[in-house]
Scaffold this motif. Structure first.
Motif, mmCIF file in Angstrom:
data_model
loop_
_atom_site.group_PDB
_atom_site.id
_atom_site.type_symbol
_atom_site.label_atom_id
_atom_site.label_comp_id
_atom_site.label_asym_id
_atom_site.label_seq_id
_atom_site.Cartn_x
_atom_site.Cartn_y
_atom_site.Cartn_z
ATOM 1 N N ILE A 12 0.840 -1.201 0.000
ATOM 2 C CA ILE A 12 0.000 0.000 0.000
ATOM 3 C C ILE A 12 0.874 1.250 0.000
ATOM 4 O O ILE A 12 0.615 2.217 -0.736
ATOM 5 N N HIS A 13 1.905 1.233 0.814
ATOM 6 C CA HIS A 13 2.830 2.375 0.869
ATOM 7 C C HIS A 13 3.495 2.604 -0.486
ATOM 8 O O HIS A 13 3.628 3.747 -0.938
ATOM 9 N N ASP A 14 3.914 1.519 -1.150
ATOM 10 C CA ASP A 14 4.570 1.642 -2.459
ATOM 11 C C ASP A 14 3.616 2.230 -3.496
ATOM 12 O O ASP A 14 4.015 3.078 -4.307
ATOM 13 N N VAL A 15 2.369 1.775 -3.473
ATOM 14 C CA VAL A 15 1.374 2.288 -4.430
ATOM 15 C C VAL A 15 1.108 3.773 -4.170
ATOM 16 O O VAL A 15 1.065 4.582 -5.104
ATOM 17 N N GLU A 16 0.949 4.131 -2.914
ATOM 18 C CA GLU A 16 0.707 5.539 -2.570
ATOM 19 C C GLU A 16 1.898 6.407 -2.959
ATOM 20 O O GLU A 16 1.727 7.539 -3.428
ATOM 21 N N ARG A 17 3.091 5.877 -2.767
ATOM 22 C CA ARG A 17 4.303 6.635 -3.130
ATOM 23 C C ARG A 17 4.385 6.827 -4.639
ATOM 24 O O ARG A 17 4.713 7.914 -5.119
ATOM 25 N N GLU A 18 4.060 5.787 -5.396
ATOM 26 C CA GLU A 18 4.064 5.902 -6.858
ATOM 27 C C GLU A 18 3.031 6.914 -7.330
ATOM 28 O O GLU A 18 3.292 7.692 -8.247
ATOM 29 N N MET A 19 1.873 6.932 -6.702
ATOM 30 C CA MET A 19 0.838 7.900 -7.051
ATOM 31 C C MET A 19 1.293 9.324 -6.718
ATOM 32 O O MET A 19 1.043 10.256 -7.493
ATOM 33 N N MET A 20 1.970 9.477 -5.597
ATOM 34 C CA MET A 20 2.459 10.794 -5.205
ATOM 35 C C MET A 20 3.517 11.297 -6.193
ATOM 36 O O MET A 20 3.516 12.465 -6.591
ATOM 37 N N ILE A 21 4.414 10.396 -6.613
ATOM 38 C CA ILE A 21 5.448 10.760 -7.583
ATOM 39 C C ILE A 21 4.809 11.138 -8.917
ATOM 40 O O ILE A 21 5.200 12.117 -9.558
ATOM 41 N N ALA A 22 3.812 10.350 -9.335
ATOM 42 C CA ALA A 22 3.125 10.630 -10.599
ATOM 43 C C ALA A 22 2.434 11.990 -10.561
ATOM 44 O O ALA A 22 2.473 12.750 -11.535
ATOM 45 N N GLU A 23 1.817 12.311 -9.443
ATOM 46 C CA GLU A 23 1.150 13.609 -9.304
ATOM 47 C C GLU A 23 2.162 14.748 -9.360
ATOM 48 O O GLU A 23 1.897 15.782 -9.986
ATOM 49 N N ARG A 24 3.306 14.573 -8.717
ATOM 50 C CA ARG A 24 4.335 15.622 -8.734
ATOM 51 C C ARG A 24 4.891 15.809 -10.147
ATOM 52 O O ARG A 24 5.074 16.943 -10.608
ATOM 53 N N GLU A 25 5.143 14.704 -10.842
ATOM 54 C CA GLU A 25 5.664 14.795 -12.207
ATOM 55 C C GLU A 25 4.645 15.433 -13.147
ATOM 56 O O GLU A 25 5.006 16.215 -14.027
ATOM 57 N N GLU A 26 3.384 15.100 -12.951
ATOM 58 C CA GLU A 26 2.326 15.695 -13.775
ATOM 59 C C GLU A 26 2.245 17.203 -13.540
ATOM 60 O O GLU A 26 2.127 17.984 -14.488
ATOM 61 N N LYS A 27 2.339 17.591 -12.289
ATOM 62 C CA LYS A 27 2.285 19.017 -11.949
ATOM 63 C C LYS A 27 3.479 19.755 -12.554
ATOM 64 O O LYS A 27 3.321 20.850 -13.128
ATOM 65 N N ASP A 28 4.673 19.168 -12.454
ATOM 66 C CA ASP A 28 5.875 19.796 -13.009
ATOM 67 C C ASP A 28 5.797 19.886 -14.531
ATOM 68 O O ASP A 28 6.168 20.902 -15.128
ATOM 69 N N SER A 29 5.310 18.820 -15.162
ATOM 70 C CA SER A 29 5.195 18.805 -16.624
ATOM 71 C C SER A 29 4.204 19.850 -17.111
ATOM 72 O O SER A 29 4.447 20.542 -18.108
ATOM 73 N N GLN A 30 3.091 19.980 -16.409
ATOM 74 C CA GLN A 30 2.084 20.977 -16.789
ATOM 75 C C GLN A 30 2.628 22.387 -16.618
ATOM 76 O O GLN A 30 2.400 23.264 -17.466
ATOM 77 N N LYS A 31 3.361 22.605 -15.537
ATOM 78 C CA LYS A 31 3.951 23.919 -15.282
ATOM 79 C C LYS A 31 4.962 24.265 -16.373
ATOM 80 O O LYS A 31 4.989 25.395 -16.893
ATOM 81 N N GLU A 32 5.806 23.300 -16.734
ATOM 82 C CA GLU A 32 6.802 23.526 -17.783
ATOM 83 C C GLU A 32 6.128 23.769 -19.134
ATOM 84 O O GLU A 32 6.557 24.626 -19.909
ATOM 85 N N TYR A 33 5.055 23.022 -19.406
ATOM 86 C CA TYR A 33 4.315 23.198 -20.662
ATOM 87 C C TYR A 33 3.713 24.593 -20.752
ATOM 88 O O TYR A 33 3.797 25.256 -21.793
ATOM 89 N N GLN A 34 3.108 25.047 -19.669
ATOM 90 C CA GLN A 34 2.498 26.373 -19.664
ATOM 91 C C GLN A 34 3.543 27.467 -19.875
ATOM 92 O O GLN A 34 3.291 28.446 -20.582
ATOM 93 N N LYS A 35 4.722 27.293 -19.298
ATOM 94 C CA LYS A 35 5.802 28.265 -19.495
ATOM 95 C C LYS A 35 6.268 28.249 -20.948
ATOM 96 O O LYS A 35 6.501 29.302 -21.554
#
Length: 214
Positions: free
Chosen positions: A137-160
């Motif tokens: 469960i911890h591994d799945v939650e960690r993977e989801m957290m990493i995916a959310e952070r990468e998505e946020k960073d990618s969207q921010k970079e795209y908008q710039k």
């Protein structure tokens, strides 16, 4: 002549502007292509992100369901074992009340039975399995957290990137419009110079013809 010199200068300026206009058009086309490709990539990344999040959410739900079932199963077993042990103890106590003194003495003098290690093993096993489930469960939650952070960073970079591209396109588009306007003015000026040169040539020829007729 001055007219001829002026016309050559205008032609050179028109040629320079033509090259600059072509370069700006090429730059704008390349920029539009890069923007389109970046947009398609961002869309693909977002789709992949949503798929990963949905898959991990489903996996987490299944793991949690399995954990609840295991907790429920092991909990029932522990309860049944505790009840059985209590009943066995009561039966032994009741039996002692009706036993003969010699039997009671022998029974009390007998060594205690060996510990039932099976219960401890089962509890240890359940604890180990539940611990592994918690890690999953911890591994799945960690993977989801990493995916959310990468998505946020990618969207921010795209908008710039989109903002920078829009600014550059606006600058290039204005420069293109200015140069096209300048080129049109120069070409109009060139036509006037040509007409002026032609008129001057005709006047000179007419004057020469008139002089020859004298």
């Amino acid at each position: 002549s001055d007219i001829g010199t002026s016309m050559e200068e205008i032609k050179e300026s028109v040629a320079t502007l033509t090259d600059e206009i072509a370069a700006l058009k090429k730059s704008i086309t390349a920029l539009d292509k890069a923007v389109a490709e970046a947009t398609e990539q961002r869309k693909a990344e977002n789709v992949e992100f949503k798929e990963v999040m949905a898959s991990n959410a489903a996996a987490k739900e299944l793991i949690l369901l399995a954990k609840k079932r295991l907790e429920k199963t092991y909990g029932k077993k522990s309860l049944l074992q505790a009840t059985s042990q209590q009943q066995d103890g009561d039966a032994d106590d009741a039996g002692d009340d009706f036993a003969s003194p010699s039997f009671v003495q022998l029974h009390k003098a007998a060594p205690p039975p060996p510990p039932k290690t099976g219960d401890a093993y089962k509890q240890q096993g359940s604890s180990s399995v539940l611990g592994m489930i918690d890690i999953l469960i911890h591994d799945v939650e960690r993977e989801m957290m990493i995916a959310e952070r990468e998505e946020k960073d990618s969207q921010k970079e795209y908008q710039k990137t989109m903002a920078d591209s829009a600014d550059k396109r606006a600058v290039d588009a204005k420069a293109l419009s200015d140069k096209q306007g300048a080129k049109a003015d120069m070409e109009g000026n060139l036509e006037e110079k040509k007409a002026e040169e032609k008129s001057t040539t005709k006047a000179i020829m007419a004057a020469g013809k008139y002089i020859s007729s004298l």
